[in-house]
Design a protein around this motif. Structure first.
Motif, PDB file in Angstrom:
ATOM      1  N   MET A   1       0.842  -1.167   0.000  1.00 27.09           N
ATOM      2  CA  MET A   1       0.000   0.000   0.000  1.00 27.09           C
ATOM      3  C   MET A   1       0.899   1.246   0.000  1.00 27.09           C
ATOM      4  N   PRO A   2       0.689   2.153  -0.947  1.00 27.55           N
ATOM      5  CA  PRO A   2       1.532   3.357  -1.011  1.00 27.55           C
ATOM      6  C   PRO A   2       1.217   4.305   0.153  1.00 27.55           C
ATOM      7  N   ARG A   3       2.215   5.107   0.477  1.00 25.98           N
ATOM      8  CA  ARG A   3       2.037   6.084   1.550  1.00 25.98           C
ATOM      9  C   ARG A   3       1.073   7.175   1.108  1.00 25.98           C
ATOM     10  N   ARG A   4       0.252   7.609   2.021  1.00 25.56           N
ATOM     11  CA  ARG A   4      -0.721   8.653   1.717  1.00 25.56           C
ATOM     12  C   ARG A   4      -0.018  10.001   1.668  1.00 25.56           C
ATOM     13  N   GLU A   5      -0.295  10.766   0.621  1.00 23.79           N
ATOM     14  CA  GLU A   5       0.258  12.113   0.516  1.00 23.79           C
ATOM     15  C   GLU A   5      -0.662  13.091   1.236  1.00 23.79           C
ATOM     16  N   LEU A   6      -0.049  14.083   1.834  1.00 28.60           N
ATOM     17  CA  LEU A   6      -0.797  15.111   2.548  1.00 28.60           C
ATOM     18  C   LEU A   6      -0.716  16.432   1.800  1.00 28.60           C
ATOM     19  N   ARG A   7      -1.721  17.256   2.010  1.00 29.61           N
ATOM     20  CA  ARG A   7      -1.683  18.603   1.467  1.00 29.61           C
ATOM     21  C   ARG A   7      -0.923  19.492   2.449  1.00 29.61           C
ATOM     22  N   PRO A   8      -0.343  20.596   1.961  1.00 29.74           N
ATOM     23  CA  PRO A   8       0.414  21.465   2.876  1.00 29.74           C
ATOM     24  C   PRO A   8      -0.396  21.974   4.063  1.00 29.74           C
ATOM     25  N   HIS A   9      -1.662  22.321   3.856  1.00 35.96           N
ATOM     26  CA  HIS A   9      -2.448  22.830   4.983  1.00 35.96           C
ATOM     27  C   HIS A   9      -2.697  21.738   6.026  1.00 35.96           C
ATOM     28  N   GLN A  10      -2.736  20.478   5.613  1.00 34.78           N
ATOM     29  CA  GLN A  10      -2.895  19.392   6.580  1.00 34.78           C
ATOM     30  C   GLN A  10      -1.644  19.256   7.455  1.00 34.78           C
ATOM     31  N   VAL A  11      -0.492  19.441   6.832  1.00 39.14           N
ATOM     32  CA  VAL A  11       0.756  19.364   7.590  1.00 39.14           C
ATOM     33  C   VAL A  11       0.808  20.497   8.609  1.00 39.14           C
ATOM     34  N   TRP A  12       0.386  21.695   8.206  1.00 32.14           N
ATOM     35  CA  TRP A  12       0.379  22.818   9.144  1.00 32.14           C
ATOM     36  C   TRP A  12      -0.616  22.574  10.274  1.00 32.14           C
ATOM     37  N   LEU A  13      -1.784  22.000   9.967  1.00 33.95           N
ATOM     38  CA  LEU A  13      -2.780  21.722  11.005  1.00 33.95           C
ATOM     39  C   LEU A  13      -2.291  20.690  12.011  1.00 33.95           C
ATOM     40  N   ILE A  14      -1.449  19.769  11.569  1.00 33.24           N
ATOM     41  CA  ILE A  14      -0.866  18.783  12.475  1.00 33.24           C
ATOM     42  C   ILE A  14       0.353  19.373  13.179  1.00 33.24           C
ATOM     43  N   GLY A  15       1.173  20.086  12.435  1.00 36.65           N
ATOM     44  CA  GLY A  15       2.466  20.526  12.935  1.00 36.65           C
ATOM     45  C   GLY A  15       2.422  21.608  13.994  1.00 36.65           C
ATOM     46  N   VAL A  16       1.544  22.582  13.863  1.00 35.70           N
ATOM     47  CA  VAL A  16       1.521  23.693  14.824  1.00 35.70           C
ATOM     48  C   VAL A  16       1.162  23.202  16.229  1.00 35.70           C
ATOM     49  N   PRO A  17       0.055  22.474  16.416  1.00 33.91           N
ATOM     50  CA  PRO A  17      -0.227  22.010  17.781  1.00 33.91           C
ATOM     51  C   PRO A  17       0.814  21.009  18.297  1.00 33.91           C
ATOM     52  N   LEU A  18       1.321  20.162  17.405  1.00 32.97           N
ATOM     53  CA  LEU A  18       2.333  19.191  17.817  1.00 32.97           C
ATOM     54  C   LEU A  18       3.576  19.893  18.351  1.00 32.97           C
ATOM     55  N   ASN A  19       4.037  20.908  17.651  1.00 30.81           N
ATOM     56  CA  ASN A  19       5.252  21.592  18.067  1.00 30.81           C
ATOM     57  C   ASN A  19       5.038  22.462  19.292  1.00 30.81           C
ATOM     58  N   LEU A  20       3.848  23.004  19.462  1.00 27.27           N
ATOM     59  CA  LEU A  20       3.568  23.718  20.698  1.00 27.27           C
ATOM     60  C   LEU A  20       3.554  22.760  21.887  1.00 27.27           C
ATOM     61  N   LEU A  21       3.076  21.541  21.671  1.00 31.34           N
ATOM     62  CA  LEU A  21       3.132  20.538  22.734  1.00 31.34           C
ATOM     63  C   LEU A  21       4.562  20.060  22.975  1.00 31.34           C
ATOM     64  N   VAL A  75      14.393  14.324  18.471  1.00 21.61           N
ATOM     65  CA  VAL A  75      13.009  13.882  18.673  1.00 21.61           C
ATOM     66  C   VAL A  75      12.048  14.795  17.923  1.00 21.61           C
ATOM     67  N   VAL A  76      12.239  16.103  18.032  1.00 18.23           N
ATOM     68  CA  VAL A  76      11.369  17.059  17.344  1.00 18.23           C
ATOM     69  C   VAL A  76      11.473  16.879  15.829  1.00 18.23           C
ATOM     70  N   ALA A  77      12.685  16.772  15.325  1.00 16.61           N
ATOM     71  CA  ALA A  77      12.868  16.607  13.880  1.00 16.61           C
ATOM     72  C   ALA A  77      12.282  15.280  13.405  1.00 16.61           C
ATOM     73  N   ARG A  94      10.093  27.159   5.035  1.00 13.25           N
ATOM     74  CA  ARG A  94       9.174  27.874   5.918  1.00 13.25           C
ATOM     75  C   ARG A  94       8.690  26.975   7.047  1.00 13.25           C
ATOM     76  N   TYR A  95       8.392  25.730   6.699  1.00 11.29           N
ATOM     77  CA  TYR A  95       7.864  24.814   7.707  1.00 11.29           C
ATOM     78  C   TYR A  95       8.898  24.531   8.797  1.00 11.29           C
ATOM     79  N   TRP A  96      10.136  24.223   8.412  1.00 12.29           N
ATOM     80  CA  TRP A  96      11.146  23.883   9.411  1.00 12.29           C
ATOM     81  C   TRP A  96      11.554  25.104  10.236  1.00 12.29           C
ATOM     82  N   LEU A  97      11.489  26.289   9.660  1.00 15.49           N
ATOM     83  CA  LEU A  97      11.716  27.504  10.439  1.00 15.49           C
ATOM     84  C   LEU A  97      10.594  27.675  11.466  1.00 15.49           C
ATOM     85  N   ALA A  98       9.363  27.422  11.054  1.00 12.80           N
ATOM     86  CA  ALA A  98       8.236  27.516  11.976  1.00 12.80           C
ATOM     87  C   ALA A  98       8.347  26.468  13.076  1.00 12.80           C
ATOM     88  N   VAL A  99       8.822  25.279  12.746  1.00 13.58           N
ATOM     89  CA  VAL A  99       9.019  24.234  13.755  1.00 13.58           C
ATOM     90  C   VAL A  99       9.990  24.726  14.826  1.00 13.58           C
TER      91      VAL A  99
END
Length: 114
Positions: A1-21, A75-77, A94-99
């Protein structure tokens, strides 16, 4: 089964709360890095250091703190890489700078306002 691709806004929706935690367990490694930077700046003559910090053997504590900082960075990376690489259209710079900012800035604000 191939890996599911995500849209950029989905990554941001996951990444912002994850990194704040992730900023919560990274608070002490960031504090050790701030202390190490302060001592290093004092040793180079760029600032003043509280003499009791240096006299009490802060070198070992700072060294262990920097080891924890490297571990926390890995761990964060690693957690962000799990889903960030699934979005080919994501602007990675932009994403890794925001992380980095989402993990470090809340900790700096916390430790400087104590």
């Amino acid at each position: 089964m191939p890996r599911r691709e995500l849209r950029p806004h989905q990554v941001w929706l996951i990444g912002v709360p994850l990194n704040l935690l992730l900023a919560i367990p990274c608070a002490y490694p960031v504090a050790y890095a701030m202390l190490g930077t302060q001592v290093l700046a004092g040793e180079l003559g760029w600032g003043t250091v509280d003499p009791t910090v240096v006299d009490d053997g802060a070198g070992l504590v700072i060294g262990l703190g920097l080891v924890f900082l490297v571990f926390a960075g890995l761990v964060v990376a690693g957690l962000n890489a799990l889903f960030a690489f699934r979005a080919p259209q994501l602007k990675a710079g932009r994403y890794w700078l925001a992380v980095a900012l989402l993990v470090v800035v809340p900790d700096i604000v916390y430790w400087t306002n104590r």
